[in-house]
Motif scaffolding. Sequence first.
Motif, PDB file in Angstrom:
ATOM      1  N   THR A  62       0.796  -1.228   0.000  1.00 57.43           N
ATOM      2  CA  THR A  62       0.000   0.000   0.000  1.00 57.43           C
ATOM      3  C   THR A  62       0.831   1.281   0.000  1.00 57.43           C
ATOM      4  O   THR A  62       0.640   2.135  -0.868  1.00 57.43           O
ATOM      5  CB  THR A  62      -0.965   0.004   1.198  1.00 57.43           C
ATOM      6  OG1 THR A  62      -1.726  -1.193   1.166  1.00 57.43           O
ATOM      7  CG2 THR A  62      -1.876   1.209   1.172  1.00 57.43           C
ATOM      8  N   PRO A  63       1.756   1.481   0.942  1.00 54.50           N
ATOM      9  CA  PRO A  63       2.469   2.767   0.967  1.00 54.50           C
ATOM     10  C   PRO A  63       3.228   3.040  -0.319  1.00 54.50           C
ATOM     11  O   PRO A  63       3.193   4.152  -0.839  1.00 54.50           O
ATOM     12  CB  PRO A  63       3.418   2.616   2.168  1.00 54.50           C
ATOM     13  CG  PRO A  63       2.815   1.547   3.009  1.00 54.50           C
ATOM     14  CD  PRO A  63       2.180   0.593   2.039  1.00 54.50           C
ATOM     15  N   SER A  64       3.903   2.028  -0.873  1.00 57.74           N
ATOM     16  CA  SER A  64       4.739   2.279  -2.038  1.00 57.74           C
ATOM     17  C   SER A  64       3.918   2.557  -3.289  1.00 57.74           C
ATOM     18  O   SER A  64       4.222   3.480  -4.040  1.00 57.74           O
ATOM     19  CB  SER A  64       5.685   1.098  -2.282  1.00 57.74           C
ATOM     20  OG  SER A  64       4.951  -0.071  -2.585  1.00 57.74           O
ATOM     21  N   ILE A  65       2.877   1.773  -3.543  1.00 57.94           N
ATOM     22  CA  ILE A  65       2.131   1.968  -4.775  1.00 57.94           C
ATOM     23  C   ILE A  65       1.309   3.248  -4.730  1.00 57.94           C
ATOM     24  O   ILE A  65       1.204   3.969  -5.722  1.00 57.94           O
ATOM     25  CB  ILE A  65       1.243   0.744  -5.112  1.00 57.94           C
ATOM     26  CG1 ILE A  65       0.629   0.897  -6.507  1.00 57.94           C
ATOM     27  CG2 ILE A  65       0.166   0.524  -4.069  1.00 57.94           C
ATOM     28  CD1 ILE A  65       1.632   1.069  -7.630  1.00 57.94           C
ATOM     29  N   ILE A  66       0.731   3.565  -3.602  1.00 58.05           N
ATOM     30  CA  ILE A  66      -0.057   4.802  -3.504  1.00 58.05           C
ATOM     31  C   ILE A  66       0.851   6.016  -3.629  1.00 58.05           C
ATOM     32  O   ILE A  66       0.526   6.993  -4.315  1.00 58.05           O
ATOM     33  CB  ILE A  66      -0.860   4.836  -2.186  1.00 58.05           C
ATOM     34  CG1 ILE A  66      -1.878   3.688  -2.163  1.00 58.05           C
ATOM     35  CG2 ILE A  66      -1.567   6.177  -2.023  1.00 58.05           C
ATOM     36  CD1 ILE A  66      -2.872   3.689  -3.310  1.00 58.05           C
ATOM     37  N   ALA A  67       2.009   5.954  -2.992  1.00 61.38           N
ATOM     38  CA  ALA A  67       2.963   7.060  -3.121  1.00 61.38           C
ATOM     39  C   ALA A  67       3.409   7.215  -4.569  1.00 61.38           C
ATOM     40  O   ALA A  67       3.545   8.337  -5.075  1.00 61.38           O
ATOM     41  CB  ALA A  67       4.164   6.820  -2.210  1.00 61.38           C
ATOM     42  N   SER A  68       3.620   6.100  -5.245  1.00 61.64           N
ATOM     43  CA  SER A  68       4.022   6.146  -6.646  1.00 61.64           C
ATOM     44  C   SER A  68       2.932   6.762  -7.516  1.00 61.64           C
ATOM     45  O   SER A  68       3.213   7.585  -8.404  1.00 61.64           O
ATOM     46  CB  SER A  68       4.345   4.726  -7.129  1.00 61.64           C
ATOM     47  OG  SER A  68       4.656   4.718  -8.509  1.00 61.64           O
ATOM     48  N   LEU A  69       1.675   6.386  -7.268  1.00 57.76           N
ATOM     49  CA  LEU A  69       0.577   6.958  -8.046  1.00 57.76           C
ATOM     50  C   LEU A  69       0.452   8.456  -7.806  1.00 57.76           C
ATOM     51  O   LEU A  69       0.158   9.224  -8.734  1.00 57.76           O
ATOM     52  CB  LEU A  69      -0.732   6.255  -7.696  1.00 57.76           C
ATOM     53  CG  LEU A  69      -0.896   4.831  -8.237  1.00 57.76           C
ATOM     54  CD1 LEU A  69      -2.191   4.219  -7.713  1.00 57.76           C
ATOM     55  CD2 LEU A  69      -0.875   4.817  -9.758  1.00 57.76           C
ATOM     56  N   ASN A  70       0.682   8.890  -6.584  1.00 56.57           N
ATOM     57  CA  ASN A  70       0.590  10.322  -6.307  1.00 56.57           C
ATOM     58  C   ASN A  70       1.734  11.091  -6.962  1.00 56.57           C
ATOM     59  O   ASN A  70       1.544  12.219  -7.427  1.00 56.57           O
ATOM     60  CB  ASN A  70       0.561  10.569  -4.798  1.00 56.57           C
ATOM     61  CG  ASN A  70      -0.825  10.339  -4.202  1.00 56.57           C
ATOM     62  OD1 ASN A  70      -1.831  10.771  -4.768  1.00 56.57           O
ATOM     63  ND2 ASN A  70      -0.898   9.645  -3.086  1.00 56.57           N
TER      64      ASN A  70
END
Length: 343
Positions: A62-70
């Motif tokens: 969760t933290p890595s993919i959401i941060a990447s999308l943002n």
Amino acid sequence: MPLPMLETDKRDAEHLRDTIRHGSKSFYMASRMLPADVRAAAFALYAFCRDADDAVDDDVRTPSIIASLNRRLDAAYTRRPWSAPIDRAFSETVHAYAIPQALPAALIEGFAWDLDGRTYRSLEDLHAYAARVAGTVGAMMCLVMGVRSAEALARATDLGAAMQLTNIARDVGDDARMGRIYLPLEWLRDNGVDPELWLANPTPNQGIKQTVAMLLDEAAKLYARGLSGVSHLPRNCRTAIAAAGLVYSEIGNEIRSANFDSVTRRAVVSKSRKAALLTQAALGIYPTADAFGLPALRANQFLIDSAARPDAQPEKESALLPPAAMLDVLLRLQQRQRTQALS
């Protein structure tokens, strides 16, 4: 700077139309009735949102993919999109139509809630989720159709919420088999269902059916409110949006006809019924509510406040890809999805 043109030939465009027709039937049906400029913008939004959703599905961190999308979203909004056709087209679209970053950012927040395995205690809590994963799309579509009034945006987000509640009602069994539950927990308990015990052995018991029925009743109210806003849209866009609403609403009718069992079966609208609903939409025959002046759902208000900003104005010259080139973007996306499904 103008968006670089993509190499696209007629066969690619026809291939994609066939792909959408078979893989995303409702999207294809609605999009083919939009004017070319709106259709191109809608394709750009669809491609980016779908690609982001797929990225979340492919990565459970969760933290890595959401941060990447943002970060990806920030790049699009600072006119430095990632080097991909989807991102370039999305960046041009959001600038051409003055789509506030808060809207796609809220969608990504909804994806994060999915990854967190969040459940929803009340209908109000569920509306907050629907605002992010569906109301955002309704608001963005309103903007690409050139409509920014608070009244139109309120009704567009109503329609998005109705569609999302229908999705949840349709997917009860599929979600349960993945260990997920989106039905309001308060409603389940009031109907005699222990959510944790039910997830361990999902069956279409009476309590589940009553909860699904309640959710569809709420969706029906929102469809009437949302469809009443079609009159605020440009005339050449009304049939497409009304048709999309009617087809989704019909999913709820299919669930009703199956005695509210969406655990052991998945509701599907037949081609012939879709054709009939398209005719109804073209004739303006659909249920509406006297919704003029009704406040937006509280959960949707932040979307409307963002989208209706008087200082946000579309650019006079749009550098959007023409529809054929946007079809090429979606062809690549759909081909990737088919490859993943087969692997």
